[in-house]
Design a protein around this motif. Structure first.
Motif, PDB file in Angstrom:
ATOM      1  N   ILE A  55       7.798   2.614   8.417  1.00  0.00           N
ATOM      2  CA  ILE A  55       8.680   1.846   7.522  1.00  0.00           C
ATOM      3  C   ILE A  55       9.789   1.246   8.374  1.00  0.00           C
ATOM      4  CG2 ILE A  55      10.241   1.946   5.536  1.00  0.00           C
ATOM      5  CD1 ILE A  55       8.686   4.284   4.524  1.00  0.00           C
ATOM      6  N   ASP A  56      10.006  -0.058   8.227  1.00  0.00           N
ATOM      7  CA  ASP A  56      10.997  -0.749   9.059  1.00  0.00           C
ATOM      8  C   ASP A  56      11.972  -1.489   8.131  1.00  0.00           C
ATOM      9  OD1 ASP A  56      12.347  -2.274  10.832  1.00  0.00           O
ATOM     10  OD2 ASP A  56      10.642  -3.520  11.463  1.00  0.00           O
ATOM     11  N   VAL A  57      13.134  -0.824   7.849  1.00  0.00           N
ATOM     12  CA  VAL A  57      14.104  -1.470   6.948  1.00  0.00           C
ATOM     13  C   VAL A  57      15.121  -2.224   7.795  1.00  0.00           C
ATOM     14  CG1 VAL A  57      15.793  -1.092   5.100  1.00  0.00           C
ATOM     15  CG2 VAL A  57      13.782   0.380   5.260  1.00  0.00           C
ATOM     16  N   GLN A  58      14.890  -3.504   8.015  1.00  0.00           N
ATOM     17  CA  GLN A  58      15.834  -4.312   8.822  1.00  0.00           C
ATOM     18  C   GLN A  58      17.025  -4.725   7.969  1.00  0.00           C
ATOM     19  OE1 GLN A  58      13.784  -7.485  10.773  1.00  0.00           O
ATOM     20  NE2 GLN A  58      12.534  -6.072  11.981  1.00  0.00           N
ATOM     21  N   SER A  59      16.743  -5.042   6.709  1.00  0.00           N
ATOM     22  CA  SER A  59      17.830  -5.403   5.801  1.00  0.00           C
ATOM     23  C   SER A  59      17.381  -5.129   4.381  1.00  0.00           C
ATOM     24  CB  SER A  59      18.168  -6.894   5.981  1.00  0.00           C
ATOM     25  OG  SER A  59      18.985  -7.296   4.926  1.00  0.00           O
TER      26      SER A  59
ATOM     27  N   ARG B 105       2.371  -1.209   8.481  1.00  0.00           N
ATOM     28  CA  ARG B 105       3.822  -1.299   8.612  1.00  0.00           C
ATOM     29  C   ARG B 105       4.405  -1.959   7.357  1.00  0.00           C
ATOM     30  NH1 ARG B 105       7.483  -4.460  12.818  1.00  0.00           N
ATOM     31  NH2 ARG B 105       6.192  -6.116  11.996  1.00  0.00           N
ATOM     32  N   ILE B 106       5.421  -1.270   6.769  1.00  0.00           N
ATOM     33  CA  ILE B 106       6.099  -1.851   5.597  1.00  0.00           C
ATOM     34  C   ILE B 106       7.488  -2.264   6.073  1.00  0.00           C
ATOM     35  CG2 ILE B 106       6.737  -1.497   3.188  1.00  0.00           C
ATOM     36  CD1 ILE B 106       4.938   0.990   3.188  1.00  0.00           C
TER      37      ILE B 106
ATOM     38  N   ILE C 288      12.839  -9.734   1.261  1.00  0.00           N
ATOM     39  CA  ILE C 288      11.415  -9.876   1.610  1.00  0.00           C
ATOM     40  C   ILE C 288      10.798  -8.507   1.892  1.00  0.00           C
ATOM     41  CG2 ILE C 288       9.789 -11.065   3.167  1.00  0.00           C
ATOM     42  CD1 ILE C 288      11.558 -13.261   2.434  1.00  0.00           C
ATOM     43  N   LEU C 289       9.632  -8.294   1.252  1.00  0.00           N
ATOM     44  CA  LEU C 289       8.852  -7.073   1.511  1.00  0.00           C
ATOM     45  C   LEU C 289       7.562  -7.518   2.189  1.00  0.00           C
ATOM     46  CD1 LEU C 289       7.861  -4.057   0.819  1.00  0.00           C
ATOM     47  CD2 LEU C 289       6.896  -5.092  -1.232  1.00  0.00           C
TER      48      LEU C 289
ATOM     49  N   THR D  84       0.409  -1.059  -0.457  1.00  0.00           N
ATOM     50  CA  THR D  84       0.308  -0.039   0.589  1.00  0.00           C
ATOM     51  C   THR D  84      -1.048   0.681   0.505  1.00  0.00           C
ATOM     52  OG1 THR D  84       2.666   0.276   0.299  1.00  0.00           O
ATOM     53  CG2 THR D  84       1.548   1.926   1.627  1.00  0.00           C
ATOM     54  N   GLU D  85      -1.461   0.989  -0.734  1.00  0.00           N
ATOM     55  CA  GLU D  85      -2.754   1.666  -0.913  1.00  0.00           C
ATOM     56  C   GLU D  85      -3.893   0.803  -0.351  1.00  0.00           C
ATOM     57  OE1 GLU D  85      -4.327   2.031  -4.839  1.00  0.00           O
ATOM     58  OE2 GLU D  85      -5.023   4.084  -4.516  1.00  0.00           O
TER      59      GLU D  85
END
Ligand code: ADP
Length: 457
Positions: free
Chosen positions: A329-333, A366-367, A377-378, A352-353
């Motif tokens: 999981i990559d939470v940039q913003s 990668r989320i 944005i997701l 994701t599934e």
């Protein structure tokens, strides 16, 4: 009828106006000339010492310009002293003479339509040393002017009749075509009402009714498409439900008809269980689709996306582990968006599934959460099997699967992405997909950011 009535009133007003104007023009020129003539005669008579038939006759004979149809001179009592037609010594108590003896210059006229004559009368008092001693009365019949007025009136009347006839003919023709085209539209509507959505309304021309016809055809086309979608959905849904039911029936029949050992029977019963699970999943998804279609205005709240993404990752990490997929999981913003939390959960969960299901052992998922301009944005990116180019346009359709066998094996129903699309649209978001077969797929979902003081704290 309204057109005919309006034009008729307008033309009648025009008739009346032109006739009264032509009469008025004549009246104005005639009035001044006749009163002038009367005054001239009265002035001359006033200079006479003795006023009688002979002296007046002589004086008037010298005034050569007086060529009236009737010329009378009376004394102050209205007794005729002189008459150019010889009827003297009687009382001429015409209204004009009575008014002139009251010290007025009088003019009156009368137009008779049937014989086209204009009759004008004028009278002025004869005044000697400030005393009225009589009056001069003239009467003229103007046949040429009368004829001219009559001809103007007749011409205008003829034009009126011709114009009105044209208006009536035009109105009849127009209303006939108009109502026949309206009848055409009505009968097409009845055909559509009976369910024949393939019917097309044929309208020619370039007027509003033709545009209405085009709009009508567009509408029936949309109805036809939605009807086709509905019946395809019903048949797909029943097919989806029929397949596991048929498997269950087959398995139970085998158990009942064959003698089998306990292990085989256990295997069969497990199969029945997993078919029942599939049935359950499909009906649940169908129900959630119906819910999304029906509930357009559910109350949303402003929430950050990251907590929901983390919750989904926790839920699906056992599945990822068992499939040998490493999840990141990559939470940039993080961004606050206006949405129901269940809706956001469903979007992230389904994407994701799929990223896990359609991945390869040892693959990655990668989320990522970012922010671009005013959008949160997701991004769900996997290194899986990818989607063939020709299938990308269909993956959001209900019950569509690229690889049916793989989808079934992983418990897919072909409804996951159509649910995602419906939720994204309902929440004013956008979704796009970028995929390379054999390399992986990236789904990108964006929602408008709702920055409030509370959310930014
Ligand atoms: P399903 O329940 O079959 O997964 P979905 O609507 O979620 O249905 O997906 C439709 C089809 O799109 C799937 O059958 C699959 O073939 C394809 N698909 C969806 N997500 C992915 C992905 N991440 N990678 C490859 N193919 C995918």
């Amino acid at each position: 009828m309204t057109y005919v009535l309006i034009t008729l009133i307008a033309l009648l007003l025009l008739n009346y106006y032109s006739s009264s104007i032509s009469q008025k023009l004549f009246y104005q020129s005639k009035q001044s000339s006749m009163i002038e003539k009367c005054q001239l005669a009265a002035d001359e008579i006033a200079t006479l010492e003795v006023i009688n038939s002979a002296t007046v006759g002589n004086t008037l004979a010298q005034l050569g310009s007086l060529k009236q149809n009737r010329l009378l001179v009376t004394d102050q009592t209205g007794l005729v002293i002189y008459d150019n037609q010889g009827l003297e010594n009687c009382y001429a108590l015409f209204p004009e003479i009575l008014q002139a003896l009251d010290c007025n210059d009088v003019f009156s006229w009368q137009y008779t339509y049937h014989n086209g004559t204009m009759q004008s009368r004028a009278a002025t008092p004869i005044v000697t040393f400030g005393t009225i001693v009589g009056c001069v009365y003239m009467m003229e019949q103007d046949i040429p002017q009368g004829a001219m007025i009559k001809s103007i009136q007749n011409t205008v009347l003829r034009i009126t009749i011709i114009m009105e006839a044209v208006v009536i003919l035009f109105s009849l023709a127009y209303s006939n075509t108009f109502s026949s085209r309206l009848r055409q539209i009505m009968s097409s509507m009845r055909i559509i009402q009976q369910g024949d959505y393939s019917h097309k309304l044929k309208m020619t021309g370039h007027d509003e009714l033709t545009f209405l016809g085009d709009e009508f055809n567009d509408l029936t086309e949309k109805l036809q498409t939605s009807e086709e979608k509905r019946s395809r959905f019903v048949s797909d849904a029943s097919h989806e439900l029929k397949t596991p039911l048929a498997s269950i029936k087959l398995l139970t029949d085998s158990i009942l008809q064959n003698h089998m050992d306990a292990d085989t029977m256990r295997e069969f019963v497990e199969d029945i269980g997993s078919e029942a699970d599939r049935l359950n999943r499909t009906t649940e998804k169908l129900l959630s689709l119906t819910r999304i279609d029906g509930q357009e205005n559910e109350v949303s709240e402003i929430i950050n996306m990251a907590p929901t993404v983390e919750r989904v990752a926790r839920m699906l990490s056992p599945l990822a582990e068992s499939n040998g997929i490493s999840m990141e999981i990559d939470v940039q913003s993080d961004s606050p968006v206006l949405i129901q939390e269940d809706d956001l959960y469903q979007i992230v969960f389904n994407l994701t599934e799929n990223g896990i299901k359609y991945n390869v052992p040892g693959g990655k998922l990668r989320i990522k959460l970012t922010r671009c301009d005013d959008n949160g944005i997701l991004e769900v990116a996997d290194t899986g099997v990818g989607i063939p180019e020709e299938a990308v346009g269909h993956i959001f359709e209900r019950f569509y699967r690229v690889d049916k066998a793989r989808s079934r094996a992983t418990g897919g129903s072909g409804l996951g992405l159509s649910i995602v699309l419906a939720i994204v649209r309902r929440n004013r978001g956008q979704i796009s997909v970028d995929s390379t077969p054999g390399k992986g797929t990236v789904f990108t979902v964006s929602f408008p950011v709702f920055d409030t003081e509370e959310a930014s704290q």
